[in-house]
Design a protein around this motif. Sequence first.
Motif, PDB file in Angstrom:
ATOM      1  N   PRO A 177       3.723  -0.006  -4.458  1.00 46.74           N
ATOM      2  CA  PRO A 177       2.208   0.249  -4.455  1.00 46.74           C
ATOM      3  C   PRO A 177       1.644   0.607  -6.000  1.00 46.74           C
ATOM      4  O   PRO A 177       2.105   1.421  -6.562  1.00 46.74           O
ATOM      5  CB  PRO A 177       2.017   1.560  -3.745  1.00 46.74           C
ATOM      6  CG  PRO A 177       3.248   1.569  -2.925  1.00 46.74           C
ATOM      7  CD  PRO A 177       4.113   1.060  -3.611  1.00 46.74           C
ATOM      8  N   ARG A 178       0.511  -0.014  -6.247  1.00 44.11           N
ATOM      9  CA  ARG A 178       0.147   0.375  -7.487  1.00 44.11           C
ATOM     10  C   ARG A 178      -1.484   0.144  -7.238  1.00 44.11           C
ATOM     11  O   ARG A 178      -2.181  -0.475  -6.584  1.00 44.11           O
ATOM     12  CB  ARG A 178       0.283  -0.765  -8.384  1.00 44.11           C
ATOM     13  CG  ARG A 178       1.616  -1.225  -8.655  1.00 44.11           C
ATOM     14  CD  ARG A 178       1.802  -2.248  -9.981  1.00 44.11           C
ATOM     15  NE  ARG A 178       3.242  -2.653 -10.129  1.00 44.11           N
ATOM     16  CZ  ARG A 178       3.472  -3.487 -11.079  1.00 44.11           C
ATOM     17  NH1 ARG A 178       2.766  -4.132 -11.756  1.00 44.11           N
ATOM     18  NH2 ARG A 178       4.835  -3.727 -10.910  1.00 44.11           N
ATOM     19  N   GLU A 179      -2.191   1.456  -7.871  1.00 46.72           N
ATOM     20  CA  GLU A 179      -3.779   1.800  -7.688  1.00 46.72           C
ATOM     21  C   GLU A 179      -4.544   0.423  -7.990  1.00 46.72           C
ATOM     22  O   GLU A 179      -5.478  -0.033  -7.188  1.00 46.72           O
ATOM     23  CB  GLU A 179      -3.996   2.887  -8.481  1.00 46.72           C
ATOM     24  CG  GLU A 179      -5.580   3.322  -8.120  1.00 46.72           C
ATOM     25  CD  GLU A 179      -5.978   3.762  -6.792  1.00 46.72           C
ATOM     26  OE1 GLU A 179      -7.238   3.588  -6.270  1.00 46.72           O
ATOM     27  OE2 GLU A 179      -5.065   3.932  -5.860  1.00 46.72           O
ATOM     28  N   ILE A 180      -4.376  -0.297  -9.034  1.00 48.48           N
ATOM     29  CA  ILE A 180      -4.963  -1.301  -9.613  1.00 48.48           C
ATOM     30  C   ILE A 180      -5.074  -2.597  -8.704  1.00 48.48           C
ATOM     31  O   ILE A 180      -6.079  -3.115  -8.646  1.00 48.48           O
ATOM     32  CB  ILE A 180      -4.453  -1.785 -10.977  1.00 48.48           C
ATOM     33  CG1 ILE A 180      -5.528  -2.631 -11.599  1.00 48.48           C
ATOM     34  CG2 ILE A 180      -3.197  -2.655 -10.748  1.00 48.48           C
ATOM     35  CD1 ILE A 180      -5.369  -3.055 -12.887  1.00 48.48           C
ATOM     36  N   ARG A 215      -5.323  -2.059  -5.082  1.00 45.25           N
ATOM     37  CA  ARG A 215      -5.716  -1.552  -3.608  1.00 45.25           C
ATOM     38  C   ARG A 215      -6.689  -2.498  -2.963  1.00 45.25           C
ATOM     39  O   ARG A 215      -6.410  -2.442  -1.812  1.00 45.25           O
ATOM     40  CB  ARG A 215      -5.982  -0.218  -4.187  1.00 45.25           C
ATOM     41  CG  ARG A 215      -7.429   0.002  -4.760  1.00 45.25           C
ATOM     42  CD  ARG A 215      -7.748   1.466  -4.814  1.00 45.25           C
ATOM     43  NE  ARG A 215      -9.254   1.579  -5.405  1.00 45.25           N
ATOM     44  CZ  ARG A 215      -9.536   1.297  -6.634  1.00 45.25           C
ATOM     45  NH1 ARG A 215      -8.821   0.732  -7.455  1.00 45.25           N
ATOM     46  NH2 ARG A 215     -10.764   1.510  -6.958  1.00 45.25           N
ATOM     47  N   ASP A 216      -7.412  -3.148  -3.715  1.00 51.52           N
ATOM     48  CA  ASP A 216      -8.462  -4.079  -2.935  1.00 51.52           C
ATOM     49  C   ASP A 216      -8.372  -5.466  -3.267  1.00 51.52           C
ATOM     50  O   ASP A 216      -9.467  -6.226  -3.107  1.00 51.52           O
ATOM     51  CB  ASP A 216      -9.820  -3.555  -3.641  1.00 51.52           C
ATOM     52  CG  ASP A 216     -10.005  -3.876  -4.978  1.00 51.52           C
ATOM     53  OD1 ASP A 216      -9.166  -3.936  -5.774  1.00 51.52           O
ATOM     54  OD2 ASP A 216     -11.199  -3.254  -5.442  1.00 51.52           O
ATOM     55  N   THR A 221       0.855  -1.209   0.014  1.00 43.91           N
ATOM     56  CA  THR A 221      -0.058  -0.024  -0.047  1.00 43.91           C
ATOM     57  C   THR A 221       0.873   1.340   0.257  1.00 43.91           C
ATOM     58  O   THR A 221       0.137   2.325  -0.151  1.00 43.91           O
ATOM     59  CB  THR A 221      -0.995  -0.054   1.076  1.00 43.91           C
ATOM     60  OG1 THR A 221      -0.138  -0.186   2.418  1.00 43.91           O
ATOM     61  CG2 THR A 221      -1.738  -1.070   1.175  1.00 43.91           C
ATOM     62  N   SER A 222       2.060   1.124   0.194  1.00 45.00           N
ATOM     63  CA  SER A 222       2.922   2.568   0.415  1.00 45.00           C
ATOM     64  C   SER A 222       4.481   1.962   0.142  1.00 45.00           C
ATOM     65  O   SER A 222       4.669   0.758   0.269  1.00 45.00           O
ATOM     66  CB  SER A 222       2.685   3.188   1.726  1.00 45.00           C
ATOM     67  OG  SER A 222       3.458   2.203   2.687  1.00 45.00           O
TER      68      SER A 222
END
Length: 246
Positions: free
Chosen positions: A123-126, A128-129, A78-79
């Motif tokens: 970290p990659r937005e895609i 995130r979940d 996440t970071s």
Amino acid sequence: MALRLVQANFKARDDSALGRFWAAALGWRVSTSGTGATSVAPAGFTWTDPGAPVCVDVIAVPDPETVKYRVHLDLATTSAAHQAELVARLRDLGATPADVGQGDVPWTVLADPEGNVFCVLEPREIYRDTGPIAAVVVDCADPRGMARFWGEAMDWAVHEVTHDHARLRSAKGVGPYLEFLRTPDMKTVSSRVHLDVVPYRGDDQAAEVAWLTDLGATLADVGQGDVPWIVLADPEGNEFCILAPA
């Protein structure tokens, strides 16, 4: 017809030790452990839940790890701080740096205690979940062809397809992605990491096998003997197992 991806299956010399490594790595728990088989899943996991995450199953085999396998896991962070902390923790658990020719990249390539390579992504937005497993990645010669086969086999949505890469995910929008990456390496040996899929409740295992062979899969003999699951190979020869419906 469609199948559910339920786990990445690792073969190991010591299933219990490797299962404990992956449980600690993913923040999950060893859900079952018996003679020669260890399963790793998150707390509250229910095998029959259609929305259940993709888990890890470790099976003991006598042959040592000697080759670069065509299936690996990418772990999500996440970071930048989380990535660094996770890499350090994995090193403490017994992972080692691995060089697969990646060069200067923002992700970290490691090998688990039995030599199975995996990546800790930046970290990659895609992702995130997705949970701790961002993607199950399969090296292949034809990402487009593999996306067609696996997308139809599991009724997963195709999110991206190029000449070099394809990305699929459950139509429910949960869990990790299944990704196919073009590689010049050709498959010449049985892989020690493979996918396990299961028919949905009420569907027939034999009918699913017949349907998959129509899609381009072939029956495979990896010495499994008389077992309740059926071993197939996808159009590029990667073995996978169809488990009996729960």
